[in-house]
Design an enzyme around this catalytic site. Structure first.
Site, PDB file in Angstrom:
ATOM      1  N   SER A  14      36.313  41.779   8.988  1.00 50.78           N
ATOM      2  CA  SER A  14      36.060  40.395   9.404  1.00 50.78           C
ATOM      3  C   SER A  14      36.667  40.117  10.775  1.00 50.78           C
ATOM      4  O   SER A  14      36.006  39.580  11.662  1.00 50.78           O
ATOM      5  CB  SER A  14      36.635  39.427   8.370  1.00 50.78           C
ATOM      6  N   TYR A  58      35.525  44.479  -1.355  1.00 54.71           N
ATOM      7  CA  TYR A  58      36.183  43.562  -0.428  1.00 54.71           C
ATOM      8  C   TYR A  58      35.872  42.145  -0.888  1.00 54.71           C
ATOM      9  O   TYR A  58      34.743  41.668  -0.734  1.00 54.71           O
ATOM     10  CB  TYR A  58      35.663  43.823   0.984  1.00 54.71           C
ATOM     11  N   LYS A  66      40.169  45.551  -1.694  1.00 57.08           N
ATOM     12  CA  LYS A  66      40.924  44.674  -0.802  1.00 57.08           C
ATOM     13  C   LYS A  66      40.696  43.249  -1.288  1.00 57.08           C
ATOM     14  O   LYS A  66      39.576  42.730  -1.226  1.00 57.08           O
ATOM     15  CB  LYS A  66      40.448  44.821   0.648  1.00 57.08           C
ATOM     16  N   THR A  69      41.433  39.513  -0.603  1.00 53.95           N
ATOM     17  CA  THR A  69      41.910  38.539   0.371  1.00 53.95           C
ATOM     18  C   THR A  69      41.891  37.166  -0.279  1.00 53.95           C
ATOM     19  O   THR A  69      40.861  36.496  -0.340  1.00 53.95           O
ATOM     20  CB  THR A  69      41.046  38.558   1.637  1.00 53.95           C
TER      21      THR A  69
END
Length: 325
Positions: free
Chosen positions: A47, A136, A164, A166
């Site tokens: 990103s 992700y 991952k 976030t």
């Protein structure tokens, strides 16, 4: 079992020349810097790597050059972020050919997707890409909102061996990691601002641009956590959080402590839903790397714009305040 070692993964900030064209020499410099600083892994087309603003051809150039420069020297992750499964598969197959260890897959929304559609995307890639898939989850950017149980179901798909996550909320992170802990999946927290907290919950490291900005502090933090020296680790995390939150927020007229406290209020609040789109920070992070001496410009892709002289001076002061220049 995941191909990714535990550790710090630096998000590479895709550099551009002054005219806005891709700067492959700058990309090489960032990767070599990550290797020199003994960062455990490098992530291209994330990103903060401005992946949404690159053309398909540019993304392929980034994957190829990164593989040429860094394969075998550092764990390599390529973003395979696309609204369509076919396009994501192209990036995944090229990453495999280029020597990457895994591809990081988020699914940004245009039309609504049912969870069965999301599963179909990941299942197809896992079965056909011939490379490890890193799930992700980044709802503030992708718009795809899942529950912890749904995330756990996705990481149960054979071939999805790492994730991952976030998220900036303790309750959501904890619930998700608890459900995924016994899966064949290596977990990473998606921000250096919560490395300490994420690793205490079971993460094996973090994915973030901050390891490029503050490599010495990040190594110290990771090593102290590995040694279970929790009090010392927390002190280092607080320093990284104090500077890092302010850097990402880019708010020049608010003191570091106030911004950090606001971030921690979000972290500690009962979970309801993700933040509606996170603020961009890649323009600030690029200027930070340029000020640290990396041979890149601070150019970014439209519709965003590079930092001005006033913002650059503020970034330089912040880096100096935290010993990151």
């Amino acid at each position: 079992m995941s191909n990714l070692p535990a550790g710090l993964y630096a998000i590479i900030l895709t550099p551009f020349k002054e005219d806005g064209e891709l700067d492959l020499a700058g990309l090489e410099a960032e990767l070599e810097y990550a290797i020199e600083k003994k960062i455990h892994g490098a992530v291209v087309l994330g990103s903060n790597g401005e992946a949404p603003y690159l053309t398909c051809e540019e993304k392929k150039q980034v994957i190829k050059r990164a593989g040429e420069v860094a394969r075998g020297k550092i764990a390599l992750v390529a973003g395979a972020i696309a609204m369509g499964t076919r396009e994501a598969l192209e990036y995944a197959r090229l990453a495999k050919e280029s020597g990457f260890d895994t591809v990081m897959v988020a699914l940004p929304l245009y039309f609504h997707l049912d969870f069965e559609d999301v599963k179909r995307h990941y299942q197809y890639l896992a079965e056909n890409a011939d490379i490890e898939i890193t799930l992700y989850y980044v709802p503030e950017c992708s718009g795809l909102v899942l529950q912890p149980e749904q995330i756990a179901e996705l990481v149960s798909i054979p071939g999805i061996n790492s994730m991952k996550l976030t998220s900036f909320n303790r309750e959501f992170i904890n619930q998700t990691f608890e459900l995924c802990w016994e899966k064949d999946c290596r977990l990473f927290i998606g921000t250096a601002l919560l490395t300490y907290e994420g690793m205490k919950m079971g993460a094996q490291g973090c994915f973030c641009p901050i390891p490029l900005i503050a490599p010495k502090d990040m190594h110290q933090l990771f090593n102290l956590i590995q040694e279970k020296k929790w009090e010392q680790a927390f002190e280092v995390q607080e320093k990284i959080r104090l500077g890092g939150v302010s850097l990402f927020a880019g708010l020049e007229n608010i003191d570091y402590e106030t911004i950090k406290n606001g971030f921690m209020a979000i972290y500690n609040a009962p979970y309801s839903s993700p933040i509606s789109h996170t603020r961009v920070a890649h323009h600030i992070l690029k200027e930070a790397l340029r000020l640290k001496g990396l041979p890149i410009t601070n150019q970014v892709r439209l519709p965003y714009q590079r930092v001005d002289e006033k913002k650059s001076a503020w970034i330089k002061k912040l880096l100096g305040d935290f010993g990151w220049l």
